[in-house]
Design an enzyme around this catalytic site. Structure first.
Site, PDB file in Angstrom:
ATOM      1  N   LYS A 115     -35.145  -9.995  21.326  1.00  0.00           N
ATOM      2  CA  LYS A 115     -34.201 -10.110  22.449  1.00  0.00           C
ATOM      3  C   LYS A 115     -34.570  -9.053  23.495  1.00  0.00           C
ATOM      4  O   LYS A 115     -35.669  -9.107  24.016  1.00  0.00           O
ATOM      5  CB  LYS A 115     -32.766 -10.006  21.924  1.00  0.00           C
TER       6      LYS A 115
ATOM      7  N   GLU B 180     -46.683  -8.993  -0.903  1.00  0.00           N
ATOM      8  CA  GLU B 180     -45.370  -8.694  -1.501  1.00  0.00           C
ATOM      9  C   GLU B 180     -45.332  -7.244  -1.958  1.00  0.00           C
ATOM     10  O   GLU B 180     -46.301  -6.727  -2.515  1.00  0.00           O
ATOM     11  CB  GLU B 180     -45.110  -9.626  -2.687  1.00  0.00           C
TER      12      GLU B 180
ATOM     13  N   ASP C 115     -24.909  -3.635  14.302  1.00  0.00           N
ATOM     14  CA  ASP C 115     -25.887  -4.692  14.557  1.00  0.00           C
ATOM     15  C   ASP C 115     -26.198  -4.674  16.049  1.00  0.00           C
ATOM     16  O   ASP C 115     -25.397  -5.120  16.863  1.00  0.00           O
ATOM     17  CB  ASP C 115     -25.286  -6.027  14.116  1.00  0.00           C
TER      18      ASP C 115
ATOM     19  N   ARG D 277     -40.361 -12.811  17.356  1.00  0.00           N
ATOM     20  CA  ARG D 277     -39.110 -13.307  16.759  1.00  0.00           C
ATOM     21  C   ARG D 277     -38.994 -12.742  15.354  1.00  0.00           C
ATOM     22  O   ARG D 277     -39.714 -13.159  14.447  1.00  0.00           O
ATOM     23  CB  ARG D 277     -39.168 -14.835  16.743  1.00  0.00           C
TER      24      ARG D 277
ATOM     25  N   THR E  98     -32.541  -7.589  15.926  1.00  0.00           N
ATOM     26  CA  THR E  98     -33.643  -8.516  16.117  1.00  0.00           C
ATOM     27  C   THR E  98     -34.689  -7.758  16.924  1.00  0.00           C
ATOM     28  O   THR E  98     -34.390  -6.717  17.511  1.00  0.00           O
ATOM     29  CB  THR E  98     -33.211  -9.748  16.936  1.00  0.00           C
TER      30      THR E  98
ATOM     31  N   TYR F 279     -50.936 -12.665   1.232  1.00  0.00           N
ATOM     32  CA  TYR F 279     -49.708 -12.191   0.596  1.00  0.00           C
ATOM     33  C   TYR F 279     -49.717 -10.679   0.491  1.00  0.00           C
ATOM     34  O   TYR F 279     -50.723 -10.079   0.111  1.00  0.00           O
ATOM     35  CB  TYR F 279     -49.563 -12.785  -0.811  1.00  0.00           C
TER      36      TYR F 279
HETATM   37  C1  LIG Z   1     -29.052 -12.813  17.614  1.00  0.00           C
HETATM   38  C2  LIG Z   1     -28.181 -12.056  16.715  1.00  0.00           C
HETATM   39  C3  LIG Z   1     -28.403 -12.029  15.331  1.00  0.00           C
HETATM   40  C4  LIG Z   1     -29.300 -12.974  14.588  1.00  0.00           C
HETATM   41  O1  LIG Z   1     -30.582 -13.025  14.888  1.00  0.00           O
HETATM   42  P1  LIG Z   1     -31.517 -14.194  14.348  1.00  0.00           P
HETATM   43  O2  LIG Z   1     -32.851 -13.574  14.484  1.00  0.00           O
HETATM   44  O3  LIG Z   1     -31.266 -15.360  15.241  1.00  0.00           O
HETATM   45  O4  LIG Z   1     -31.156 -14.474  12.938  1.00  0.00           O
HETATM   46  C5  LIG Z   1     -27.625 -11.178  14.554  1.00  0.00           C
HETATM   47  N1  LIG Z   1     -26.679 -10.416  15.110  1.00  0.00           N
HETATM   48  C6  LIG Z   1     -26.409 -10.447  16.427  1.00  0.00           C
HETATM   49  C7  LIG Z   1     -25.334  -9.574  16.967  1.00  0.00           C
HETATM   50  C8  LIG Z   1     -27.138 -11.274  17.276  1.00  0.00           C
HETATM   51  O5  LIG Z   1     -26.842 -11.329  18.562  1.00  0.00           O
END
Ligand SMILES: *Cc1c(COP(=O)(O)O)cnc(C)c1O
Length: 414
Positions: free
Chosen positions: A229, A56, A200, A235, A226, A54
């Site tokens: 990707k 935190e 985002d 992940r 993220t 942990y």
């Molecule tokens: C994939 C994605 C997310 C979310 O990601 P997770 O890790 O699956 O929660 C958020 N915003 C956009 C634009 C995405 O393409």
């Protein structure tokens, strides 16, 4: 690489599925735009003993003893994230892109506040205010979309909506938008109505890190992403923000929405950010883009309707309405042939989100295994053959053999 030797002894059933999944990842062309192959070093960190503890809190301010090395690891991850994206502040604790967005909203919105995000059906994400997501349940969400002729974001329309509804936050960034997003324009609009701007970049982060897709960092209050990707890491998620928001962001992540951070994943993120600063990573991203453009051009030549006529990133969207195939049937047939894509709603889709009229194709994973332009031309031919013969098993099996051959020439996780 050995993925299951210990698991086999304790749980052969799960080990067997991991081995089968490994084979699936090795023998198929993974072309889901949000997926990638994490390097062995990333996998090793996520499987490490750092999962045991942990931690935190934040470096230097933990709630548990024994966090000396965790502090070092998290500090390195933070410094690298800041440097990689040129950001004032980084929080490396969010466990996913969705949680990163959730934390941003918690940091600056009250329940019922107004959020303006991109419509899910136009390429936005669930967490940008969809009624199915907490972002649409807790906050009052409005949406902007794309122009029905060009399929591009209509910034004048965004401005008009923003002036009407007066959002407290504007969210830009998407999961299925192939073109450059004009972050500077979003900033202008946000300033005109006194809204925060969240960009985002979950999909574009790798290209942005490599400098081949414009960065929103200079213009945005908050940037979320993220890391699994195009960034090719574990992940997980990441938040970048301006210095003045740093305290609120940190307390929104912990204790706002999370408990103990996944320190093994934070170590993997540190490794991911280090790799993303390399020349090799830049070359990889350039190839990802070249491959996506080559594939788009080849499919256009074969008569397919590639939305916006091409791409500025790692993904393309195909509208299959003229081909009289649904996205669902196309994706199922392509998977049988070993080409794994996802069905995807196209803007103004008349089919349900479970059927859809389109597919989304991405090049990050196939580029990671070494495929280049010539192979994209082959893949375009194979896609075409499958989509013209979705009920012909002989043809689909024949393409599958070719896919397997190509995959064996470009092995992964050997
Ligand atoms: C994939 C994605 C997310 C979310 O990601 P997770 O890790 O699956 O929660 C958020 N915003 C956009 C634009 C995405 O393409």
């Amino acid at each position: 690489m050995d993925f299951t030797s210990y698991i086999k002894n304790i749980d052969p059933e799960i080990a067997d599925f991991i081995e089968k999944e490994l084979k699936r990842q090795q023998e198929n062309l993974l072309m889901i735009a949000s997926e990638n192959y994490a390097d062995e070093a990333i996998l090793q960190a996520t499987g490490s003993i750092l999962t045991n503890k942990y931690a935190e809190g934040y470096p230097g301010k933990r709630f548990y003893q024994g966090t000396e090395y965790y502090d070092k690891i998290e500090e390195i991850a933070i410094e690298r994230a800041k440097k990689l994206f040129g950001a004032d502040h980084a929080n490396v604790q969010p466990t996913s892109g969705s949680q990163a967005n959730q934390a941003v909203y918690l940091s600056c919105l009250n329940p019922g506040d107004i959020l303006l995000g991109m419509d899910l059906s136009a390429g936005g994400h669930l967490t940008h205010g969809s009624s199915a997501s907490s972002s649409g349940k807790i906050y009052k969400a409005y949406y902007y979309g794309v122009d029905p002729q060009t399929y591009l974001i209509d910034y004048e329309k965004v401005r008009q909506i923003a002036k009407e509804i007066r959002p407290k936050i504007i969210v830009c960034g998407a999961s299925a938008y192939p073109r450059q997003i004009d972050f500077r324009k979003f900033k202008e609009i946000a300033d005109e109505v006194g809204a925060f701007l969240l960009a985002d970049i979950a999909h574009y982060a790798g290209l942005i890190a490599a400098g081949i897709y414009d960065s929103p960092v200079p213009y945005s209050d908050f940037v979320t992403t993220t890391t699994h990707k195009t960034l090719k890491g574990p992940r997980s998620g990441l938040i970048l923000c301006k210095e003045q928001h740093s305290k609120k962001i940190n307390s929104a992540v912990f204790p706002g929405i999370q408990g103990g951070p996944l320190m093994h994943v934070i170590a993997a993120k540190a490794i991911c950010f280090k790799k993303a600063m390399s020349e090799e990573f830049k070359k990889y991203q350039i190839q990802v883009l070249k491959n996506a453009r080559t594939l788009a051009d080849a499919l256009i030549k074969l008569g397919y309707k590639v939305l916006t006529g091409g791409t500025d990133c790692h993904l393309i969207l195909i509208d299959l309405r003229d081909n009289n195939i649904t996205g669902k049937d196309a994706a199922i047939a392509l998977e049988k042939a070993g080409i794994v894509v996802n069905k995807n709603a196209v803007p103004f889709d008349t089919q349900s989100p479970f059927i859809t009229s389109g597919i989304r194709i991405g090049t990050p994973a196939v580029t990671a295994r070494g495929l280049k332009e010539n192979e994209m031309l082959l893949i375009a031919e194979w896609l075409d053959a499958v989509l013209k013969n979705i009920n012909n098993e002989t043809i689909i099996n024949d393409i599958n053999k070719k896919v397997k051959n190509l995959c064996s020439e470009y092995p992964v996780y050997t």
